[in-house]
Design a protein around this motif. Structure first.
Motif, PDB file in Angstrom:
ATOM      1  N   PRO A   1      43.729  33.161  30.884  1.00 52.22           N
ATOM      2  CA  PRO A   1      45.014  33.860  30.759  1.00 52.22           C
ATOM      3  C   PRO A   1      46.158  33.000  31.286  1.00 52.22           C
ATOM      4  O   PRO A   1      45.924  31.872  31.745  1.00 52.22           O
ATOM      5  N   PRO A   2      47.373  33.500  31.253  1.00 52.99           N
ATOM      6  CA  PRO A   2      48.478  32.769  31.875  1.00 52.99           C
ATOM      7  C   PRO A   2      48.156  32.439  33.335  1.00 52.99           C
ATOM      8  O   PRO A   2      47.530  33.226  34.034  1.00 52.99           O
ATOM      9  N   PHE A   3      48.566  31.256  33.756  1.00 50.05           N
ATOM     10  CA  PHE A   3      48.394  30.781  35.137  1.00 50.05           C
ATOM     11  C   PHE A   3      46.938  30.506  35.494  1.00 50.05           C
ATOM     12  O   PHE A   3      46.560  30.504  36.664  1.00 50.05           O
ATOM     13  N   GLY A   4      46.097  30.279  34.480  1.00 48.83           N
ATOM     14  CA  GLY A   4      44.752  29.788  34.704  1.00 48.83           C
ATOM     15  C   GLY A   4      43.902  30.681  35.594  1.00 48.83           C
ATOM     16  O   GLY A   4      43.880  31.904  35.456  1.00 48.83           O
ATOM     17  N   HIS A   5      43.177  30.044  36.519  1.00 47.44           N
ATOM     18  CA  HIS A   5      42.260  30.795  37.388  1.00 47.44           C
ATOM     19  C   HIS A   5      43.023  31.763  38.300  1.00 47.44           C
ATOM     20  O   HIS A   5      42.481  32.805  38.690  1.00 47.44           O
ATOM     21  N   ASN A   6      44.258  31.435  38.610  1.00 48.32           N
ATOM     22  CA  ASN A   6      45.081  32.336  39.417  1.00 48.32           C
ATOM     23  C   ASN A   6      45.309  33.652  38.672  1.00 48.32           C
ATOM     24  O   ASN A   6      45.123  34.743  39.214  1.00 48.32           O
ATOM     25  N   GLY A   7      45.679  33.541  37.390  1.00 46.31           N
ATOM     26  CA  GLY A   7      45.862  34.736  36.572  1.00 46.31           C
ATOM     27  C   GLY A   7      44.562  35.448  36.286  1.00 46.31           C
ATOM     28  O   GLY A   7      44.518  36.684  36.180  1.00 46.31           O
ATOM     29  N   GLU A   8      43.477  34.678  36.191  1.00 49.71           N
ATOM     30  CA  GLU A   8      42.166  35.275  35.931  1.00 49.71           C
ATOM     31  C   GLU A   8      41.769  36.233  37.050  1.00 49.71           C
ATOM     32  O   GLU A   8      41.242  37.325  36.803  1.00 49.71           O
ATOM     33  N   ARG A   9      42.066  35.849  38.290  1.00 46.99           N
ATOM     34  CA  ARG A   9      41.730  36.720  39.422  1.00 46.99           C
ATOM     35  C   ARG A   9      42.543  38.011  39.387  1.00 46.99           C
ATOM     36  O   ARG A   9      42.033  39.090  39.717  1.00 46.99           O
ATOM     37  N   VAL A  10      43.804  37.924  38.983  1.00 47.62           N
ATOM     38  CA  VAL A  10      44.637  39.124  38.873  1.00 47.62           C
ATOM     39  C   VAL A  10      44.072  40.079  37.834  1.00 47.62           C
ATOM     40  O   VAL A  10      43.895  41.280  38.086  1.00 47.62           O
ATOM     41  N   LEU A  11      43.772  39.559  36.650  1.00 49.13           N
ATOM     42  CA  LEU A  11      43.267  40.414  35.575  1.00 49.13           C
ATOM     43  C   LEU A  11      41.893  40.979  35.907  1.00 49.13           C
ATOM     44  O   LEU A  11      41.570  42.110  35.524  1.00 49.13           O
ATOM     45  N   ALA A  12      41.077  40.207  36.620  1.00 51.10           N
ATOM     46  CA  ALA A  12      39.757  40.719  37.021  1.00 51.10           C
ATOM     47  C   ALA A  12      39.911  41.944  37.920  1.00 51.10           C
ATOM     48  O   ALA A  12      39.170  42.925  37.783  1.00 51.10           O
ATOM     49  N   ASP A  13      40.885  41.917  38.809  1.00 53.55           N
ATOM     50  CA  ASP A  13      41.118  43.067  39.693  1.00 53.55           C
ATOM     51  C   ASP A  13      41.671  44.262  38.923  1.00 53.55           C
ATOM     52  O   ASP A  13      41.288  45.411  39.177  1.00 53.55           O
ATOM     53  N   LEU A  14      42.564  43.996  37.972  1.00 55.52           N
ATOM     54  CA  LEU A  14      43.234  45.079  37.251  1.00 55.52           C
ATOM     55  C   LEU A  14      42.364  45.685  36.147  1.00 55.52           C
ATOM     56  O   LEU A  14      42.628  46.805  35.708  1.00 55.52           O
ATOM     57  N   ALA A  15      41.361  44.942  35.696  1.00 46.56           N
ATOM     58  CA  ALA A  15      40.573  45.389  34.546  1.00 46.56           C
ATOM     59  C   ALA A  15      39.231  46.001  34.938  1.00 46.56           C
ATOM     60  O   ALA A  15      38.356  46.172  34.077  1.00 46.56           O
ATOM     61  N   VAL A  16      39.074  46.369  36.191  1.00 50.44           N
ATOM     62  CA  VAL A  16      37.792  46.930  36.643  1.00 50.44           C
ATOM     63  C   VAL A  16      37.403  48.148  35.818  1.00 50.44           C
ATOM     64  O   VAL A  16      36.241  48.316  35.436  1.00 50.44           O
ATOM     65  N   GLU A  17      38.376  49.006  35.496  1.00 55.26           N
ATOM     66  CA  GLU A  17      38.081  50.255  34.794  1.00 55.26           C
ATOM     67  C   GLU A  17      37.670  50.044  33.338  1.00 55.26           C
ATOM     68  O   GLU A  17      37.142  50.966  32.709  1.00 55.26           O
ATOM     69  N   CYS A  18      37.902  48.850  32.801  1.00 57.16           N
ATOM     70  CA  CYS A  18      37.503  48.616  31.401  1.00 57.16           C
ATOM     71  C   CYS A  18      36.448  47.522  31.289  1.00 57.16           C
ATOM     72  O   CYS A  18      36.265  46.933  30.219  1.00 57.16           O
ATOM     73  N   GLY A  19      35.773  47.231  32.386  1.00 57.66           N
ATOM     74  CA  GLY A  19      34.673  46.264  32.316  1.00 57.66           C
ATOM     75  C   GLY A  19      34.980  44.909  32.883  1.00 57.66           C
ATOM     76  O   GLY A  19      34.184  43.976  32.741  1.00 57.66           O
ATOM     77  N   GLY A  20      36.142  44.757  33.542  1.00 55.22           N
ATOM     78  CA  GLY A  20      36.469  43.506  34.196  1.00 55.22           C
ATOM     79  C   GLY A  20      37.112  42.485  33.279  1.00 55.22           C
ATOM     80  O   GLY A  20      37.358  42.729  32.092  1.00 55.22           O
ATOM     81  N   PHE A  21      37.388  41.332  33.861  1.00 54.58           N
ATOM     82  CA  PHE A  21      37.938  40.222  33.081  1.00 54.58           C
ATOM     83  C   PHE A  21      37.316  38.929  33.575  1.00 54.58           C
ATOM     84  O   PHE A  21      37.176  38.705  34.779  1.00 54.58           O
ATOM     85  N   GLU A  22      36.961  38.064  32.642  1.00 59.48           N
ATOM     86  CA  GLU A  22      36.432  36.744  32.959  1.00 59.48           C
ATOM     87  C   GLU A  22      36.816  35.823  31.815  1.00 59.48           C
ATOM     88  O   GLU A  22      36.661  36.179  30.647  1.00 59.48           O
TER      89      GLU A  22
END
Length: 367
Positions: free
Chosen positions: A47-68
């Motif tokens: 996602p935007p901002f690489g691994h930094n953004g990946e950690r944000v989306l992983a936290d926000l997407a818990v209810e839909c199965g996470g993000f990786e």
């Protein structure tokens, strides 16, 4: 957003990874076209901002199965990228072969088997994942095909070498004056599982071996053409050193053929530690610099706010393709996944501009 024309971005990094993967695959007698394609695709899901953004989306997407990012890559290749449609009119992505998609599977397991937060497929992409893994020998943990292993190593090689090169040119890293104790502390914080049985003395010995490489600099980088040429020679020598060691060890381990599930890539322990030491240098002097940490904090705040704004505004704020997905979703989790897919599709610059546009006050139209 990137402001230095020398420093690598996701595209230039992917091209370099593809070059390393193709050359190593050819040297092994593997499938260079497949390894190169997997390397070109390996960061598409970031996602935007690489691994930094990946950690944000992983936290926000818990209810839909996470993000990786790797799972997002598979989703993009098999669903989100519009090129081929099935009989029901649903997008099936780029219509890549089973072998190619399997080579793109850096982590061939779902979130329920996640290791350190890493997995390669979301639950609702399970059917296509099952198809691409047909015929793969059963094993625990799941095996990766040789071409996927080549892609992964090529990423490690490019990442470890080029991040240091960028740090040198940006005047953040001086290879003639490294505070090894500080680097080891950062390395143990960032890669604890990789260093569980490695002492600081061994890391010092590995660094000494790297410093013994003939092209290792003996004078600080000064920006001259001669200095830049010397740095480029070091980059080439290190890439050749790492890939040569892996090629030799893999050929020595068995007769081959070195394709698919007929063999595994062999990375000598010492080679892995040499790449890890370089990653530690970049992590300490570049990623953990105070100004960099401040930028990353702002990026996380922006991305979190962007997800919230899009979720609140819904289809009116989404690109047409994602608005269609929103209307087709059957629950809140499905709609959240659409928002995450939209955000993950953006570049750094477009994420900033989308955030700015959504925060701007809307002017009511006159009847």
């Amino acid at each position: 957003p990137q402001s230095d024309d020398f420093v690598r971005n996701r595209l230039t990094h992917s091209l370099e990874v593809a070059q390393v993967a193709r050359d190593l695959s050819r040297a092994l007698g593997s499938h260079p076209d497949i390894a190169e394609t997997a390397a070109l695709a390996h960061d598409l899901g970031h996602p935007p901002f690489g691994h930094n953004g990946e950690r944000v989306l992983a936290d926000l997407a818990v209810e839909c199965g996470g993000f990786e990012g790797n799972a997002q890559t598979l989703r993009l290749l098999t669903r989100l990228e519009s090129k081929t449609f099935d009989e029901q009119g649903r997008s099936v992505g780029l219509n890549l072969t089973r072998a190619t998609l399997d080579a793109c599977s850096k982590y061939p397991w779902g979130p329920e088997e996640s290791r350190d937060g890493k997995f390669g497929v979301y639950a609702d992409d399970g059917p296509v994942f099952a198809w691409l893994r047909l015929g793969v020998p059963a094993a625990q943990p799941p095996r990766r095909c040789l071409e996927a292993q080549v892609m992964d190593l090529a990423d490690d090689v490019a990442y470890s070498v080029h991040d240091v090169e960028d740090g040198v040119v940006a005047d953040r890293v001086d290879l003639t004056r490294l505070d090894s104790e500080a680097v080891w502390a950062t390395l143990r914080e960032w890669y604890p599982s990789d260093l569980a049985e490695v002492t600081d003395d061994e890391l010092e010995d590995v660094l000494a071996d790297l410093r013994a490489v003939g092209s290792w600099p003996h004078a600080p980088y000064d920006g001259s053409r001669a200095s830049l040429a010397a740095l480029k020679n070091l980059t080439s020598d290190l890439i050749g050193r790492f890939c040569g060691a892996v090629q030799h060890a893999t050929h020595a381990a068995g007769p081959g053929p070195f394709v698919r599930y007929e063999a595994d890539l062999v990375v000598p322990r010492r080679t892995g530690l040499e790449m890890l030491v370089l990653k530690g240098v970049a992590a300490h002097y570049v990623m953990q610099a105070e100004d960099r940490l401040a930028v990353m904090a702002r990026q996380r705040g922006l991305l979190g706010e962007l997800v919230a704004l899009l979720a609140h505004r819904g289809p009116d704020a989404l690109d047409r393709a994602f608005a269609d997905d929103w209307h087709g979703a059957t629950d809140d989790a499905g709609r959240l996944r659409v928002v995450v897919d939209q955000v993950a599709s953006l570049t750094d610059a477009s994420a900033v501009s989308r955030w700015e546009a959504l925060r701007a006050p809307r002017v009511a139209s006159r009847a």
